[in-house]
Structures are given as structure tokens and as C-alpha cells.
Design a protein around this motif. Structure first.
Motif, mmCIF file in Angstrom:
data_model
loop_
_atom_site.group_PDB
_atom_site.id
_atom_site.type_symbol
_atom_site.label_atom_id
_atom_site.label_comp_id
_atom_site.label_asym_id
_atom_site.label_seq_id
_atom_site.Cartn_x
_atom_site.Cartn_y
_atom_site.Cartn_z
ATOM 1 N N ILE A 250 37.901 52.140 17.849
ATOM 2 C CA ILE A 250 36.955 51.156 18.499
ATOM 3 C C ILE A 250 35.649 51.002 17.527
ATOM 4 C CG2 ILE A 250 35.208 50.448 20.529
ATOM 5 C CD1 ILE A 250 37.356 52.170 22.097
ATOM 6 N N LEU A 251 35.448 49.776 16.882
ATOM 7 C CA LEU A 251 34.383 49.562 15.947
ATOM 8 C C LEU A 251 32.967 49.273 16.739
ATOM 9 C CD1 LEU A 251 36.449 47.634 13.253
ATOM 10 C CD2 LEU A 251 35.954 49.925 13.415
ATOM 11 N N ALA A 252 31.906 49.817 16.668
ATOM 12 C CA ALA A 252 30.788 49.742 17.248
ATOM 13 C C ALA A 252 29.627 50.205 16.518
ATOM 14 C CB ALA A 252 30.842 50.275 18.841
ATOM 15 N N ALA A 253 29.801 49.907 15.069
ATOM 16 C CA ALA A 253 28.685 50.355 14.446
ATOM 17 C C ALA A 253 27.336 49.463 13.890
ATOM 18 C CB ALA A 253 29.180 51.002 13.123
ATOM 19 N N ILE B 188 41.722 58.204 20.809
ATOM 20 C CA ILE B 188 40.626 57.147 20.679
ATOM 21 C C ILE B 188 39.608 57.595 19.628
ATOM 22 C CG2 ILE B 188 39.119 55.598 21.838
ATOM 23 C CD1 ILE B 188 40.661 56.190 24.504
ATOM 24 N N PHE B 189 39.278 56.856 18.727
ATOM 25 C CA PHE B 189 38.189 57.089 17.511
ATOM 26 C C PHE B 189 37.163 55.895 17.833
ATOM 27 C CE2 PHE B 189 41.295 59.829 16.076
ATOM 28 C CZ PHE B 189 40.823 60.904 15.264
ATOM 29 N N HIS C 229 36.900 60.549 20.092
ATOM 30 C CA HIS C 229 36.548 61.123 18.660
ATOM 31 C C HIS C 229 35.240 60.491 18.151
ATOM 32 C CE1 HIS C 229 40.099 63.767 18.111
ATOM 33 N NE2 HIS C 229 40.586 62.844 18.935
ATOM 34 N N VAL C 230 34.149 60.581 18.457
ATOM 35 C CA VAL C 230 33.140 59.882 18.150
ATOM 36 C C VAL C 230 32.439 59.931 16.623
ATOM 37 C CG1 VAL C 230 30.867 59.079 18.551
ATOM 38 C CG2 VAL C 230 32.225 59.791 20.377
ATOM 39 N N LEU C 231 32.513 58.975 15.690
ATOM 40 C CA LEU C 231 32.313 59.165 14.394
ATOM 41 C C LEU C 231 30.842 58.208 14.216
ATOM 42 C CD1 LEU C 231 35.860 57.890 12.875
ATOM 43 C CD2 LEU C 231 34.872 60.497 13.320
ATOM 44 N N PHE D 25 36.143 54.040 6.890
ATOM 45 C CA PHE D 25 35.647 55.235 7.403
ATOM 46 C C PHE D 25 36.474 55.859 8.692
ATOM 47 C CE2 PHE D 25 32.637 57.571 10.116
ATOM 48 C CZ PHE D 25 32.402 58.726 9.196
ATOM 49 N N GLY D 26 36.525 54.839 9.643
ATOM 50 C CA GLY D 26 37.542 55.310 10.842
ATOM 51 C C GLY D 26 39.086 55.733 10.270
#
Length: 199
Positions: free
Chosen positions: A8-11, A47-48, A68-70, A85-86
């Protein structure tokens, strides 16, 4: 047996909103938690979540359990850098994973039903990429990529995201129609209209 991880992209900063878009109210929670909740109702092997701008504020407003929070410090480089990155982190943590489902946090009409349909289509198809058909015949995310594309995904940068790969390998792509559920929220007006129509 196929092993699938969700990314999931939320940056992003959502500078046009003047407020972290990820935390906009949706149903009984916020946009990002709504996306996370949808994913918990599909079969997956992890889930990342990639955060970047407003990291501290956002992490305090979601439930990180089983995630997994990055933190992508290079989020200003665009969506491509968050995918890169993910995928690199997924490959490091889970070398056995052979598929990644890439999705955004600001498409609240994407639900578990749609994601399951995407996964089923992917499993039925012999193609290595299954994505979403937008209006005007454009292809986009949510999309599932086979491991053979991880190397290219991990080299993305800039704002184009995965579209670059979808265009490059269009002859290997299967898709499902998502034109009825794709409503990106790029402005306050977009959000207000969508919120009013679905609450």
C-alpha cells in the motif's frame, strides 16, 4: 504455490489538500485505514505500507497491527521511489514471495470484493501482470506483478509509478474493468464530491 504480498502506497504529501490526504474521513475511519481494512479481507502473505510525508502524524492515526510499516525518506522523488523502496524491502524480508499487489491509499471505492476479483483474474490468466482498466482505456493500479518484474519495480523513480511497466509490457497484461471504482482524490473538491456520493 503462489505467495502474494500487498504493497500500500501512502507516502505522498498531498500538498494541494493542505492536510494529510491519508487521514481524510471515510466511513467510520480515514482513507488509509479504510484501505488497510479492505486488504485484511483478502488472502495475502503480508501487508507492507509505505509512508513518508507526515509519518508521525499518520502512524498515530492508524492501526499498524499485522502491518510492515516502512518509512520512505525519499518520498519527494515521487510514487516510483515508494514502489521501488517497498519492493526492495519485500524482497529482503520475504524472498519466497512471488507476487506483489500494488495499490494506493486514496482510491476508497476499491474494496475487498474488487481486490479478490483482481486476484482471481490473475490466477486464471497465464499473464504475469494483472491490473485495473481506468476510463479512456488507461491501465493502472491496483495491479499484481509476478516476481519476474520485481527487479524493474525496484528500479523505478519519479512520479510515473508502475504505469511505465504496464505500458512497456502491455502485451503481457490482463486487466479487469475498474472504471466504476477508480476515483482518485487529488483535490478537496474531489474528496467532497466522492464523500457526499458514498455516505
Amino acid at each position: 504455490m503462489s505467495k502474494l504480498v500487498v504493497l500500500i502506497l501512502a507516502a505522498g504529501n498531498a500538498s494541494r489538500m493542505g492536510f494529510p490526504k491519508q487521514l481524510l474521513k471515510w466511513k467510520n475511519t480515514n482513507l488509509l485505514q479504510h484501505a488497510i481494512n479492505s486488504v485484511t479481507h483478502i488472502e495475502n502473505d503480508g501487508i507492507f505500507l509505505v509512508l513518508g510525508a507526515n509519518y508521525e502524524k499518520i502512524i498515530s492515526q492508524i492501526n499498524p497491527y499485522n502491518l510492515h510499516v516502512l518509512k520512505n525518506d525519499a518520498w519527494k522523488q515521487g510514487l516510483g521511489s515508494s514502489i521501488s523502496f517497498g519492493v526492495q524491502e519485500i524482497s529482503k524480508c520475504h524472498p519466497e514471495i512471488n507476487e506483489v499487489l500494488v495499490m494506493l491509499a486514496d482510491q476508497p471505492l476499491i474494496d475487498a470484493y474488487f481486490l479478490n476479483a483482481l486476484i482471481n483474474k490473475h490466477n486464471e490468466s497465464k499473464n504475469e501482470i494483472t491490473c485495473t482498466l481506468y476510463k479512456y482505456q488507461k491501465l493502472g493500479v491496483p495491479a499484481i506483478f509476478n516476481k519476474s518484474y520485481f527487479e524493474e519495480l525496484s528500479q523505478l523513480n519519479g512520479d510515473k509509478g508502475a504505469k511505465k511497466i504496464l505500458e512497456k509490457y502491455s502485451d503481457r497484461v490482463t486487466f479487469i474493468d475498474g472504471s466504476h471504482v477508480i476515483s482518485d482524490i487529488d483535490s478537496k473538491e474531489d474528496y467532497e464530491v466522492l464523500f457526499k456520493n458514498h455516505h
